[in-house]
Design an enzyme around this catalytic site. Sequence first.
Site, PDB file in Angstrom:
ATOM      1  N   THR A  25      92.230  56.440 -42.923  1.00  0.00           N
ATOM      2  CA  THR A  25      93.152  56.126 -41.839  1.00  0.00           C
ATOM      3  C   THR A  25      94.280  55.228 -42.346  1.00  0.00           C
ATOM      4  O   THR A  25      94.142  54.528 -43.340  1.00  0.00           O
ATOM      5  CB  THR A  25      92.428  55.416 -40.680  1.00  0.00           C
ATOM      6  OG1 THR A  25      91.841  54.201 -41.147  1.00  0.00           O
ATOM      7  CG2 THR A  25      91.360  56.310 -40.101  1.00  0.00           C
ATOM      8  N   GLU A  69      88.678  46.314 -27.172  1.00  0.00           N
ATOM      9  CA  GLU A  69      90.133  46.231 -27.301  1.00  0.00           C
ATOM     10  C   GLU A  69      90.774  46.274 -25.914  1.00  0.00           C
ATOM     11  O   GLU A  69      90.219  46.847 -24.974  1.00  0.00           O
ATOM     12  CB  GLU A  69      90.674  47.397 -28.147  1.00  0.00           C
ATOM     13  CG  GLU A  69      90.093  47.473 -29.567  1.00  0.00           C
ATOM     14  CD  GLU A  69      90.508  46.321 -30.443  1.00  0.00           C
ATOM     15  OE1 GLU A  69      91.549  45.681 -30.142  1.00  0.00           O
ATOM     16  OE2 GLU A  69      89.810  46.044 -31.442  1.00  0.00           O
ATOM     17  N   THR A  78      89.676  49.556 -44.407  1.00  0.00           N
ATOM     18  CA  THR A  78      89.687  48.101 -44.241  1.00  0.00           C
ATOM     19  C   THR A  78      88.579  47.592 -43.335  1.00  0.00           C
ATOM     20  O   THR A  78      88.557  46.413 -43.001  1.00  0.00           O
ATOM     21  CB  THR A  78      91.046  47.629 -43.674  1.00  0.00           C
ATOM     22  OG1 THR A  78      91.220  48.178 -42.367  1.00  0.00           O
ATOM     23  CG2 THR A  78      92.196  48.077 -44.557  1.00  0.00           C
ATOM     24  N   SER A  79      87.634  48.456 -42.924  1.00  0.00           N
ATOM     25  CA  SER A  79      86.576  48.021 -42.018  1.00  0.00           C
ATOM     26  C   SER A  79      85.592  47.092 -42.707  1.00  0.00           C
ATOM     27  O   SER A  79      85.284  47.243 -43.900  1.00  0.00           O
ATOM     28  CB  SER A  79      85.800  49.222 -41.471  1.00  0.00           C
ATOM     29  OG  SER A  79      86.522  49.860 -40.456  1.00  0.00           O
ATOM     30  N   ILE A 130      85.260  54.556 -34.448  1.00  0.00           N
ATOM     31  CA  ILE A 130      84.494  55.558 -33.702  1.00  0.00           C
ATOM     32  C   ILE A 130      85.174  55.852 -32.367  1.00  0.00           C
ATOM     33  O   ILE A 130      85.297  57.010 -31.953  1.00  0.00           O
ATOM     34  CB  ILE A 130      83.048  55.083 -33.484  1.00  0.00           C
ATOM     35  CG1 ILE A 130      82.364  54.835 -34.827  1.00  0.00           C
ATOM     36  CG2 ILE A 130      82.256  56.116 -32.675  1.00  0.00           C
ATOM     37  CD1 ILE A 130      81.045  54.101 -34.707  1.00  0.00           C
ATOM     38  N   ASN A 131      85.632  54.803 -31.707  1.00  0.00           N
ATOM     39  CA  ASN A 131      86.347  54.974 -30.445  1.00  0.00           C
ATOM     40  C   ASN A 131      87.566  55.861 -30.618  1.00  0.00           C
ATOM     41  O   ASN A 131      87.817  56.764 -29.814  1.00  0.00           O
ATOM     42  CB  ASN A 131      86.756  53.607 -29.889  1.00  0.00           C
ATOM     43  CG  ASN A 131      87.700  53.699 -28.700  1.00  0.00           C
ATOM     44  OD1 ASN A 131      88.878  53.985 -28.849  1.00  0.00           O
ATOM     45  ND2 ASN A 131      87.184  53.443 -27.523  1.00  0.00           N
TER      46      ASN A 131
END
Length: 340
Positions: free
Chosen positions: A41, A278, A12-13, A72-73
């Site tokens: 994911t 975030e 969904t990115s 990435i995080n």
Amino acid sequence: MRKRARLIYNPTSGREALAHDLVEILGIFEQAGYETSAFATTPAPNSAADEARRCAKDGFELIVAAGGDGTINQVVNGLAGLKRRPKMAIIPAGTTNDYARALRIPRNDSVAAAKVVLKNQTVKMDIGQAGEQYFINIAAGGMLTELTYDVPSQLKSIFGYAAYLAKGAELLPRVKPVEMDLKYDGGHYQGKASMFFLALTNSVGGFEQLVPDASLDDGKFTMIIVKTSNLAKMLHLMTLVLNGGKHINDPSIIYVKTSKVVAKPADKDRLMINLDGEYGGDAPMTFRNLKQHIEMFADTDRIPDEAITDTDPELEDAERHFVSAVDQLPAATEDDEKTE
């Protein structure tokens, strides 16, 4: 036995274009010598982190994070606490893609981004640790950091970075200073500030001049404390940023390099912490730079020389031994010089 790679991608990115190129991307990593498989994911908490950790423990040599900076995080958070950490590659598919920008990885072409692995160039990247969490690009605290929380994800996907700018223009007049207590290498700031942030790369929110002298692997954060919350002064600082990074010499800014920061609110104000865009909890919080902790594929030909120290631990050790040995040599006599 062939090396194995696991592509962990967020379906969904960004504009959800990654799935269209997935077969071709897998083929590129096969061409690079990796037996490659993919994992999409899920909405489950820590989906990417859990899969990255599982693959690392199973002996995979490469983990590919495909998605935005958040994906990435998560992958880095899955790997950072392990003793054996596989190499990483990234395929950007998010909104601002700060990390890809810093590594000079194509941000609008997933196939071109995957092909970076074929150059076989890597950088041992610093990452940050904040309590039990890890971050790859920035940690921040203060009123200005609320910007990333207030931009709806759908708006990010449709309008990209323009959404952040629009929200920033709306938020700026409402910024209030917070009393902060910030201890860092060789310094201690106590007072009001609209925000502080710790940067690991030169790309923060799409701005490449915010940290003009950033190094990717020197073991130091670039710490910026914005002491003013005056609207006119804030706008002036932004013009200095855009005009070649001249803000770093402004008296309203504290700009230092540090390997550790202890942050806490100086009174009863709440100090929310932002990790890579975030919410990461509230201060008090301790931040540590983990030097050269994750080896990332990058287009090092296009990364400025000053951004990479390009040192190898064995080479550094050999250089120290060489200097020590030279220092122990007897000084040259006048007769020795005549013989030459």
